[in-house]
Design a protein around this motif. Structure first.
Motif, PDB file in Angstrom:
ATOM      1  N   SER A  91      -4.903 -47.443  91.433  1.00 42.90           N
ATOM      2  CA  SER A  91      -4.422 -48.183  90.370  1.00 42.90           C
ATOM      3  C   SER A  91      -3.548 -49.111  90.909  1.00 42.90           C
ATOM      4  O   SER A  91      -2.872 -50.297  90.322  1.00 42.90           O
ATOM      5  CB  SER A  91      -3.709 -47.569  89.443  1.00 42.90           C
ATOM      6  OG  SER A  91      -1.979 -46.623  89.847  1.00 42.90           O
ATOM      7  N   GLN A  92      -2.606 -48.775  92.469  1.00 41.16           N
ATOM      8  CA  GLN A  92      -1.427 -49.934  92.663  1.00 41.16           C
ATOM      9  C   GLN A  92      -1.056 -49.701  94.258  1.00 41.16           C
ATOM     10  O   GLN A  92      -1.941 -48.648  94.114  1.00 41.16           O
ATOM     11  CB  GLN A  92      -0.238 -49.804  92.339  1.00 41.16           C
ATOM     12  CG  GLN A  92       0.746 -48.514  92.129  1.00 41.16           C
ATOM     13  CD  GLN A  92       1.655 -48.490  91.310  1.00 41.16           C
ATOM     14  OE1 GLN A  92       1.591 -49.794  90.683  1.00 41.16           O
ATOM     15  NE2 GLN A  92       2.936 -47.347  91.372  1.00 41.16           N
ATOM     16  N   ASP A 127       1.329 -48.005  97.369  1.00 37.65           N
ATOM     17  CA  ASP A 127       2.827 -48.027  97.260  1.00 37.65           C
ATOM     18  C   ASP A 127       2.138 -47.828  98.588  1.00 37.65           C
ATOM     19  O   ASP A 127       2.829 -46.268  98.958  1.00 37.65           O
ATOM     20  CB  ASP A 127       2.210 -47.247  96.066  1.00 37.65           C
ATOM     21  CG  ASP A 127       4.012 -46.711  96.151  1.00 37.65           C
ATOM     22  OD1 ASP A 127       4.927 -47.417  96.727  1.00 37.65           O
ATOM     23  OD2 ASP A 127       3.680 -45.644  95.818  1.00 37.65           O
ATOM     24  N   ASP A 132       3.487 -48.479 102.261  1.00 32.96           N
ATOM     25  CA  ASP A 132       4.760 -49.659 103.731  1.00 32.96           C
ATOM     26  C   ASP A 132       3.452 -49.760 104.520  1.00 32.96           C
ATOM     27  O   ASP A 132       3.531 -50.746 105.019  1.00 32.96           O
ATOM     28  CB  ASP A 132       5.580 -48.581 104.580  1.00 32.96           C
ATOM     29  CG  ASP A 132       6.392 -48.238 102.994  1.00 32.96           C
ATOM     30  OD1 ASP A 132       7.007 -48.547 102.297  1.00 32.96           O
ATOM     31  OD2 ASP A 132       6.487 -46.859 103.364  1.00 32.96           O
ATOM     32  N   LYS A 185      -4.998 -55.923  93.673  1.00 33.07           N
ATOM     33  CA  LYS A 185      -4.466 -55.120  93.696  1.00 33.07           C
ATOM     34  C   LYS A 185      -2.873 -55.146  93.398  1.00 33.07           C
ATOM     35  O   LYS A 185      -2.120 -56.070  94.787  1.00 33.07           O
ATOM     36  CB  LYS A 185      -4.163 -54.371  94.627  1.00 33.07           C
ATOM     37  CG  LYS A 185      -5.993 -52.972  94.391  1.00 33.07           C
ATOM     38  CD  LYS A 185      -5.996 -51.848  93.748  1.00 33.07           C
ATOM     39  CE  LYS A 185      -7.008 -51.649  93.469  1.00 33.07           C
ATOM     40  NZ  LYS A 185      -7.314 -50.395  92.467  1.00 33.07           N
ATOM     41  N   THR A 186      -2.205 -54.312  92.817  1.00 26.92           N
ATOM     42  CA  THR A 186      -0.646 -54.608  92.722  1.00 26.92           C
ATOM     43  C   THR A 186       0.272 -54.361  93.360  1.00 26.92           C
ATOM     44  O   THR A 186       0.129 -53.030  94.136  1.00 26.92           O
ATOM     45  CB  THR A 186       0.080 -54.220  91.463  1.00 26.92           C
ATOM     46  OG1 THR A 186      -0.361 -54.674  90.572  1.00 26.92           O
ATOM     47  CG2 THR A 186       1.656 -54.527  91.480  1.00 26.92           C
ATOM     48  N   PHE A 187       0.767 -54.792  94.847  1.00 24.77           N
ATOM     49  CA  PHE A 187       1.584 -53.868  95.581  1.00 24.77           C
ATOM     50  C   PHE A 187       2.995 -53.212  95.146  1.00 24.77           C
ATOM     51  O   PHE A 187       4.146 -54.503  94.937  1.00 24.77           O
ATOM     52  CB  PHE A 187       1.910 -54.787  96.416  1.00 24.77           C
ATOM     53  CG  PHE A 187       0.659 -54.897  98.027  1.00 24.77           C
ATOM     54  CD1 PHE A 187       0.605 -54.690  99.447  1.00 24.77           C
ATOM     55  CD2 PHE A 187      -0.930 -55.539  97.248  1.00 24.77           C
ATOM     56  CE1 PHE A 187      -1.050 -55.033  99.739  1.00 24.77           C
ATOM     57  CE2 PHE A 187      -1.715 -55.864  97.569  1.00 24.77           C
ATOM     58  CZ  PHE A 187      -2.076 -55.441  98.687  1.00 24.77           C
ATOM     59  N   VAL A 188       3.389 -52.355  95.316  1.00 26.24           N
ATOM     60  CA  VAL A 188       4.758 -51.947  95.346  1.00 26.24           C
ATOM     61  C   VAL A 188       5.645 -52.129  96.005  1.00 26.24           C
ATOM     62  O   VAL A 188       7.054 -52.581  95.983  1.00 26.24           O
ATOM     63  CB  VAL A 188       4.858 -50.073  95.448  1.00 26.24           C
ATOM     64  CG1 VAL A 188       6.209 -49.742  94.800  1.00 26.24           C
ATOM     65  CG2 VAL A 188       3.724 -49.726  93.633  1.00 26.24           C
ATOM     66  N   THR A 189       5.546 -52.396  97.390  1.00 23.02           N
ATOM     67  CA  THR A 189       6.222 -52.714  98.266  1.00 23.02           C
ATOM     68  C   THR A 189       5.772 -54.055  99.246  1.00 23.02           C
ATOM     69  O   THR A 189       4.851 -53.966  99.008  1.00 23.02           O
ATOM     70  CB  THR A 189       6.263 -50.988  99.171  1.00 23.02           C
ATOM     71  OG1 THR A 189       5.053 -50.741  99.881  1.00 23.02           O
ATOM     72  CG2 THR A 189       6.449 -50.102  98.641  1.00 23.02           C
ATOM     73  N   CYS A 218       3.956 -54.218 101.607  1.00 23.81           N
ATOM     74  CA  CYS A 218       2.590 -53.237 103.021  1.00 23.81           C
ATOM     75  C   CYS A 218       2.570 -54.313 104.187  1.00 23.81           C
ATOM     76  O   CYS A 218       2.151 -55.795 103.539  1.00 23.81           O
ATOM     77  CB  CYS A 218       1.909 -53.180 101.886  1.00 23.81           C
ATOM     78  SG  CYS A 218       0.737 -52.127 102.985  1.00 23.81           S
TER      79      CYS A 218
END
Length: 184
Positions: free
Chosen positions: A108-109, A111, A113, A136-140, A142
């Protein structure tokens, strides 16, 4: 093939017999992790097209918090599992039997590094994975590292919203370091 540094230093790793995989040589692995210094400590690491798991195990040995190994071939899955048991790093690992494109598409996203991928050369699989990652949405923040044939063209990256931050060239292959471009 062996673990170069960290808590599992000098332990020998199994490799998969045959020509279906190309384990990264110790010298190239050492060069790769010299560039990754500062990225691996406490990192959530994703090893796509994991083969025998040598890159992800090296990351775990050097202090990565966790590594998800994605591999489709049953013999390779067995090899990764054996290597994780031998290095006593299984508690920090998740081994997924899947093709890399489907696995990334199902997230879904993002996450992680660090995402490392070493797909079979000449099949444009890295481009397929990067195309899926682009949406995609990157949480960090990356870092994506692709091991590819020396002649592989990455000129399409900008159109996907990525940028090359560094390239390390070897005799017949290269590591391409990629980040998602900041939207302004």
């Amino acid at each position: 093939m062996r673990v170069i540094a960290g808590c599992a230093r000098s332990l020998q790793l199994k490799t998969i017999e045959g020509l279906d995989t190309r384990p990264t040589t110790d010298r190239i692995k050492e060069t790769l992790f010299n560039v990754l210094t500062g990225y691996t400590s406490d990192a959530r690491f994703l090893d796509l097209f994991a083969g025998s798991g040598g890159i992800g195990i090296e990351a775990l040995s050097r202090g990565a918090e966790s590594c998800t190994f994605v591999e489709l071939a049953p013999k390779a899955i067995g090899c990764i599992t054996d290597n994780l048991i031998h290095t006593k790093l299984m508690d920090h690992a998740n081994v997924i039997k899947s093709d890399a494109i489907s696995y990334v598409a199902g997230l879904s996203q993002i996450d992680f590094d660090v995402i490392f991928m070493d797909p079979p050369y000449g099949k444009q699989l890295e481009r397929s994975v990067l195309t899926v990652l682009a949406d995609k949405t990157f949480v960090t923040d990356c870092l994506i590292v692709v091991e590819a044939d020396i002649h592989e063209d990455f000129s399409y990256l900008e159109s996907l919203g990525f940028q090359i931050t560094k390239e390390k060239l070897y005799k017949s292959n290269k590591h391409v370091f990629i980040e998602k471009r900041n939207e302004e």
